[in-house]
Design an enzyme around this catalytic site. Structure first.
Site, PDB file in Angstrom:
ATOM      1  N   SER A 135       5.165  12.843   8.917  1.00 10.80           N
ATOM      2  CA  SER A 135       3.753  12.998   9.246  1.00 10.80           C
ATOM      3  C   SER A 135       3.647  13.531  10.663  1.00 10.80           C
ATOM      4  CB  SER A 135       3.043  11.640   9.152  1.00 10.80           C
ATOM      5  OG  SER A 135       1.763  11.681   9.752  1.00 10.80           O
ATOM      6  N   TYR A 148       3.049   2.583  11.237  1.00  7.90           N
ATOM      7  CA  TYR A 148       3.166   3.851  10.498  1.00  7.90           C
ATOM      8  C   TYR A 148       3.813   4.924  11.374  1.00  7.90           C
ATOM      9  CZ  TYR A 148       1.638   7.854   7.662  1.00  7.90           C
ATOM     10  OH  TYR A 148       1.599   9.000   6.890  1.00  7.90           O
TER      11      TYR A 148
END
Length: 251
Positions: A135, A148
């Site tokens: 990401s 995350y």
């Protein structure tokens, strides 16, 4: 010529599902794994062609992982490509969040990635490809996303280590860093997609922080994964390919 095989972890939803569908359309044999049996069955039903497999797997469950690896070793040894698209996204403050819940993101994404690679790469063919979906959070920060972001940053660095250590077998390891992609992970617990909020429109479209002025489609990430699995990416390893509509070039 034997049919090429791809293993897609997290292949029942979002980017992973789109990747599995793309490889199936291209004639590959696809093995998808996911912890959600209903989504897994639906994703499997959407794969064109024959011979595909769908296997339930919770990457945190060592016994299930061992069973999955045993099946791959027995039925699909010398498979061509491993794609890891397993992800969870929950906003949790660093100090106030329950540690077990906070740590779950690392157990699923980081340690799940490490364990699956250690277990499956011995059965990948010489010259195979490893593709991780990370990401833009691997180098950017958002409130409530520390676990995350840490997991994604670690996966990026782990991919680079794999690129170095797998090079003697000519296994290429790369990662894709998507930005805003229209997937179920964009929807919160109240059923609201962050991509349809006033915040998203004002910050990323109205004020031009997202040059293409729209979220990406899972298929647009799947196309990059298919490229990385193919002959035109034969001199790429340890790379991060950003697919974000230009988001990270702005300030």
């Amino acid at each position: 010529m034997s049919r090429k095989k791809v293993v897609v972890l997290g292949g029942s939803s979002g980017i992973g599902k789109a990747i599995a569908e793309r490889f199936a359309r291209e004639g590959w044999l696809v093995i998808i794994a996911s912890s959600d049996p209903a989504k897994l069955e639906a994703a499997f039903a959407g794969l064109v062609g024959s011979g595909h497999e769908a296997i339930q797997l919770d990457i945190r469950d060592d016994a299930r992982l061992a069973h999955f690896v045993s099946h791959i070793r027995t039925e699909h040894a010398d498979f061509d490509v491993l794609i890891n698209s397993i992800g969870v996204s929950e906003h949790m403050p660093i100090l106030e969040a329950d540690f077990a819940q906070w740590d779950d993101a690392l157990q699923v994404m980081l340690y799940g990635t490490v364990k699956s690679c250690r277990a499956l790469l011995p059965y990948m063919k010489q010259g195979g490809r490893l593709i991780h979906i990370t990401s833009i959070h691997h180098e950017r920060v958002e409130r409530g996303s520390s676990a995350y972001g840490m997991a994604k940053a670690a996966i990026t660095q782990f991919t680079r280590s794999l690129a170095l250590e797998m090079a003697p077998r000519n296994i290429l390891a790369n990662t894709i860093a998507p930005g805003f992609i229209d997937t179920p992970m964009s929807v919160d617990g109240n059923g609201q997609s962050e991509l349809e909020t006033e915040w998203f429109h004002d910050n990323y479209i109205k004020y031009d922080h997202l040059p293409l002025k729209r979220p990406g489609k899972p298929e647009e990430v799947a196309g990059v994964a298919y490229f990385l699995a193919g002959p035109d990416a034969s001199y790429m390893t340890g790379s991060v390919v950003t697919v974000d509509g230009g988001l990270t070039i702005t300030f």
